[in-house]
Write a protein that holds these residues in place. Structure first.
Motif, PDB file in Angstrom:
ATOM      1  N   PHE A   1       0.779  -1.141  -0.071  1.00 12.29           N
ATOM      2  CA  PHE A   1      -0.102  -0.050  -0.048  1.00 12.29           C
ATOM      3  C   PHE A   1       0.951   1.241  -0.020  1.00 12.29           C
ATOM      4  N   GLU A   2       1.838   1.055   0.579  1.00 15.48           N
ATOM      5  CA  GLU A   2       2.791   2.358   0.755  1.00 15.48           C
ATOM      6  C   GLU A   2       1.998   3.784   1.205  1.00 15.48           C
ATOM      7  N   ARG A   3       2.112   4.799   0.230  1.00 11.80           N
ATOM      8  CA  ARG A   3       1.291   5.986   0.714  1.00 11.80           C
ATOM      9  C   ARG A   3      -0.330   5.756   0.174  1.00 11.80           C
ATOM     10  N   ILE A   4      -1.370   6.129   0.993  1.00 11.37           N
ATOM     11  CA  ILE A   4      -2.566   5.827   0.469  1.00 11.37           C
ATOM     12  C   ILE A   4      -3.474   6.763   0.911  1.00 11.37           C
ATOM     13  N   ARG A   5      -4.673   7.192   0.648  1.00 11.50           N
ATOM     14  CA  ARG A   5      -5.788   7.952   1.083  1.00 11.50           C
ATOM     15  C   ARG A   5      -7.056   7.380   1.400  1.00 11.50           C
ATOM     16  N   VAL A   6      -7.271   7.613   2.846  1.00 16.47           N
ATOM     17  CA  VAL A   6      -8.592   7.024   3.054  1.00 16.47           C
ATOM     18  C   VAL A   6      -9.540   7.774   3.479  1.00 16.47           C
ATOM     19  N   ARG A   7     -10.762   7.490   2.887  1.00 12.20           N
ATOM     20  CA  ARG A   7     -12.261   8.413   3.465  1.00 12.20           C
ATOM     21  C   ARG A   7     -12.998   7.193   4.240  1.00 12.20           C
ATOM     22  N   GLY A   8     -13.404   8.001   5.458  1.00 16.19           N
ATOM     23  CA  GLY A   8     -14.296   7.660   6.008  1.00 16.19           C
ATOM     24  C   GLY A   8     -14.698   8.265   7.489  1.00 16.19           C
ATOM     25  N   GLU A   9     -15.903   7.772   8.039  1.00 17.25           N
ATOM     26  CA  GLU A   9     -16.204   8.382   9.392  1.00 17.25           C
ATOM     27  C   GLU A   9     -15.222   7.961  10.507  1.00 17.25           C
TER      28      GLU A   9
ATOM     29  N   THR B   1     -17.661  12.724  12.100  1.00 22.38           N
ATOM     30  CA  THR B   1     -17.613  13.391  11.045  1.00 22.38           C
ATOM     31  C   THR B   1     -16.739  12.777   9.768  1.00 22.38           C
ATOM     32  N   GLU B   2     -17.177  12.724   8.574  1.00 27.07           N
ATOM     33  CA  GLU B   2     -16.405  12.009   7.414  1.00 27.07           C
ATOM     34  C   GLU B   2     -15.091  12.980   7.309  1.00 27.07           C
ATOM     35  N   TYR B   3     -13.821  12.402   7.258  1.00 29.99           N
ATOM     36  CA  TYR B   3     -12.440  12.809   7.077  1.00 29.99           C
ATOM     37  C   TYR B   3     -11.914  12.192   5.731  1.00 29.99           C
ATOM     38  N   LEU B   4     -11.170  12.953   5.249  1.00 35.24           N
ATOM     39  CA  LEU B   4     -10.085  12.327   4.180  1.00 35.24           C
ATOM     40  C   LEU B   4      -8.705  12.431   4.667  1.00 35.24           C
ATOM     41  N   ALA B   5      -8.228  11.208   4.877  1.00 37.69           N
ATOM     42  CA  ALA B   5      -6.588  11.150   5.550  1.00 37.69           C
ATOM     43  C   ALA B   5      -5.728  10.608   4.572  1.00 37.69           C
ATOM     44  N   THR B   6      -4.470  11.022   4.685  1.00 31.58           N
ATOM     45  CA  THR B   6      -3.457  10.559   3.850  1.00 31.58           C
ATOM     46  C   THR B   6      -2.223  10.095   4.735  1.00 31.58           C
ATOM     47  N   GLY B   7      -1.755   8.959   4.445  1.00 32.01           N
ATOM     48  CA  GLY B   7      -0.759   8.523   5.275  1.00 32.01           C
ATOM     49  C   GLY B   7      -0.128   7.429   4.470  1.00 32.01           C
ATOM     50  N   LYS B   8       0.496   6.618   5.489  1.00 30.50           N
ATOM     51  CA  LYS B   8       1.017   4.921   5.151  1.00 30.50           C
ATOM     52  C   LYS B   8       0.497   4.123   6.029  1.00 30.50           C
ATOM     53  N   LEU B   9       0.040   3.009   5.325  1.00 24.75           N
ATOM     54  CA  LEU B   9      -0.455   1.800   6.008  1.00 24.75           C
ATOM     55  C   LEU B   9       0.828   1.034   6.631  1.00 24.75           C
ATOM     56  N   THR B  10       0.704   0.740   7.796  1.00 21.16           N
ATOM     57  CA  THR B  10       1.860  -0.180   8.397  1.00 21.16           C
ATOM     58  C   THR B  10       1.113  -1.158   9.403  1.00 21.16           C
ATOM     59  N   ALA B  11       1.967  -2.269  10.085  1.00 21.56           N
ATOM     60  CA  ALA B  11       1.479  -2.908  11.114  1.00 21.56           C
ATOM     61  C   ALA B  11       1.941  -2.683  12.226  1.00 21.56           C
ATOM     62  N   TYR B  12       1.280  -2.849  13.419  1.00 22.58           N
ATOM     63  CA  TYR B  12       1.900  -2.653  14.634  1.00 22.58           C
ATOM     64  C   TYR B  12       1.803  -3.992  15.576  1.00 22.58           C
TER      65      TYR B  12
ATOM     66  N   SER C   1     -10.009   6.049  14.965  1.00 23.99           N
ATOM     67  CA  SER C   1     -10.415   4.733  14.107  1.00 23.99           C
ATOM     68  C   SER C   1     -11.413   5.299  12.994  1.00 23.99           C
ATOM     69  N   PHE C   2     -11.233   4.812  11.740  1.00 24.91           N
ATOM     70  CA  PHE C   2     -12.215   4.967  10.583  1.00 24.91           C
ATOM     71  C   PHE C   2     -13.085   3.917  10.472  1.00 24.91           C
ATOM     72  N   GLN C   3     -14.388   4.119  10.171  1.00 23.77           N
ATOM     73  CA  GLN C   3     -15.390   3.261  10.151  1.00 23.77           C
ATOM     74  C   GLN C   3     -16.269   3.291   8.996  1.00 23.77           C
ATOM     75  N   GLN C   4     -16.605   2.324   8.397  1.00 25.25           N
ATOM     76  CA  GLN C   4     -17.722   2.210   7.147  1.00 25.25           C
ATOM     77  C   GLN C   4     -18.433   0.978   7.053  1.00 25.25           C
ATOM     78  N   ASP C   5     -19.535   0.842   6.980  1.00 21.05           N
ATOM     79  CA  ASP C   5     -20.251  -0.474   6.945  1.00 21.05           C
ATOM     80  C   ASP C   5     -19.895  -1.389   7.678  1.00 21.05           C
ATOM     81  N   GLY C   6     -19.872  -1.047   8.916  1.00 16.73           N
ATOM     82  CA  GLY C   6     -18.979  -2.286   9.767  1.00 16.73           C
ATOM     83  C   GLY C   6     -17.440  -2.616   9.775  1.00 16.73           C
ATOM     84  N   HIS C   7     -16.960  -1.954   8.892  1.00 17.94           N
ATOM     85  CA  HIS C   7     -15.633  -2.329   8.916  1.00 17.94           C
ATOM     86  C   HIS C   7     -14.680  -1.114   9.598  1.00 17.94           C
ATOM     87  N   MET C   8     -13.582  -1.650  10.123  1.00 15.95           N
ATOM     88  CA  MET C   8     -12.846  -0.320  11.085  1.00 15.95           C
ATOM     89  C   MET C   8     -11.186  -0.731  10.768  1.00 15.95           C
TER      90      MET C   8
END
Length: 496
Positions: free
Chosen positions: A28-36, A79-90, A51-58
């Protein structure tokens, strides 16, 4: 079966965690995510977990402290936001998350809708009532400024105040954007109101909340509900000068006065000292001219009254004429009366033939005649004396002297009043000059000359030891210049 199990690859927990993390980051590297947004949590370290949620997904996400400080405001749940960043694992919790570099409300319409909803709520509570606005003091002794300690805003305000009317300024440094902006601004307003009069720190007579222009997201902290409530509850009159003239954060609606720019706020805070001095001088000239006109009018009135009074000769002419007439007529009347009495006495004496009685009566008549003449003479002298005294009182020269004494006394009182007012004006001017000298002696540069220093990190003031230790470079300002220092060693950081 044993062979099948022996062919299954074996991994350690750390190997699995690293492999999953590499896979997620490479994919995924650098992505944009839209969600509540939901479950927003501000950690004491300064990181924001959400956390971002949409249709039961988190999807878990985190905004690190350095990025959080540059946000206009903390994300709002629901509130619905548009976030830009990097997906990683903790690996600490076996989950993946989004490390957010930038976040904004999904569309300007959503931001405006949120602000309109908040505005309607606060309006219904009466926080924007016009009758609740407090008047701004004409000449405040102390001005409190809530803004960033660095940047052009505070310099513009101080420069404008110094040019118009130097006043003592207390600066409460706050973050003017970012997640902590709203809470810091509200705390600053409450802090200024908590200052007790007569204490070691002077209580401001006026508060200015100021910030330069920016995007609606940058100014979002000044529309925070806690800021609006603190502004409405402030007992000290408050001027809002946030953004440009076209910007309208909610603090502008709750403030007592809204200024289009920080410079305009400084102009609203104090009048022009030179214009006040000119106004005082003009009032002094008007006062002197008014006194001169009043004195001239009084003198003219005295002269008119003097001319309207009758002359003493006119007042005494008729009584004198009556006295002269009576003086001429009285001897004739007395002689006629005496002759008539003698005739009647002679007739009575002849008829009675009493010579002795007649003789005695004649002697009594002579004594009465002598006493009557003496009484008339004394009465005439007394009347002449009264007329002489009246004539003396109405003497034109004496009346003129009395009027001159009254005019001189009135002139002396006017002169004493002029000297007292001039002395008071000089005293006020000396106080103004002393206040200006005190302002210059307590300035920012004078403090540095007394041995203090300002520590900055990238043009921002370091407010604590922890912030200074975490910085790669420090800039220390002394009274004679600035010094750049590189990061020290571990032991050296402890000492710093």
């Amino acid at each position: 079966m044993a062979n099948i199990i022996g062919n299954i690859p074996e991994f350690t927990v750390a190997e699995i965690s690293h492999a999953v993390r590499r896979s997620v980051e490479d994919k995924f590297e650098r992505i944009r995510v839209r969600g509540e947004v939901s479950r927003v949590s501000l950690h004491r370290s300064g990181h924001i977990y959400l956390s971002f949620q949409q249709d039961g997904h988190m999807l878990a996400a985190v905004i690190w402290r350095q990025k959080a400080q540059s946000l206009g405001a903390s994300p709002v749940e629901g509130t619905e936001y548009l976030a830009t960043g990097k997906l990683t694992a903790y690996s600490g919790q076996s989950k993946y998350q989004l490390n957010i570099d930038r976040i904004e409300i999904a569309g300007k319409g959503a931001l405006l809708a949120m602000l309109e909803e908040r505005k309607a709520k606060l309006l219904a509570e009466g926080l924007f009532r016009q009758e609740a606005k407090k008047p701004i003091p004409h000449i405040p002794s102390v001005v409190g400024v809530v803004t960033s300690p660095t940047g052009a805003v505070i310099r513009d305000i101080l420069h404008r105040l110094r040019d118009r009317f130097p006043r003592r300024v207390l600066v409460w440094p706050v973050a003017v954007q970012g997640a902590s902006c709203g809470s810091e601004v509200a705390a600053a307003i409450k802090g200024f109101n908590a200052v007790q009069p007569g204490g070691p720190v002077p209580r401001p007579d006026l508060i200015i909340v100021a910030r330069g222009g920016g995007s609606p997201e940058d100014l979002l902290g000044f529309s925070d509900e806690v800021v609006v409530r603190a502004t409405f509850a402030s007992e000290i009159p408050l001027i809002s000068a946030v953004g440009h003239e076209t910007d309208m954060p909610l603090i502008d609606l709750a403030a007592d006065v809204r200024a289009p720019t920080p410079t305009a706020a400084a102009e609203l805070a104090v009048p022009v000292r030179v214009e006040l001095l000119a106004q005082v001088a003009g009032l002094e000239a008007r006062r002197l001219n008014g006194m001169e006109r009043a004195i001239r009018a009084k003198n003219q009135r005295l002269e008119d009254l003097y001319r309207s009074l009758p002359q003493p000769d006119e007042l005494l002419a008729l009584p004198s004429q009556r006295l002269d007439d009576m003086s001429r007529r009285l001897p004739l009347v007395m002689n006629s009366a005496m002759q008539a009495m003698r005739i009647r006495l002679s007739e009575t004496a002849g008829s009675l033939q009493m010579p002795a009685i007649i003789g005695e009566s004649e002697r009594c008549l002579d004594r009465a005649s002598s006493g009557l003449k003496s009484a008339f003479r004394i009465s005439s002298e007394r009347r002449c004396t009264k007329f002489a005294l009246a004539e003396t009182r109405l003497n034109p020269d004496l009346m003129a002297k009395s009027i001159d004494r009254g005019v001189k006394s009135f002139g002396q009182v006017s002169e004493n009043f002029s000297r007292a007012v001039s002395k008071q004006v000089i005293l006020w001017r000396n106080r103004l000059d002393a206040t200006g000298r005190l302002h210059r002696s307590l300035g920012y540069r004078q403090t540095l000359k007394r041995g203090f220093a300002v520590v900055r990190i990238e043009e921002k003031v370091a407010m604590s030891k922890a912030i200074a230790q975490a910085a790669a470079e420090l800039e220390i300002e002394f009274h004679d210049g600035r010094l750049q220092t590189a990061r020290a060693s571990s032991s050296g950081s402890r000492g710093l």
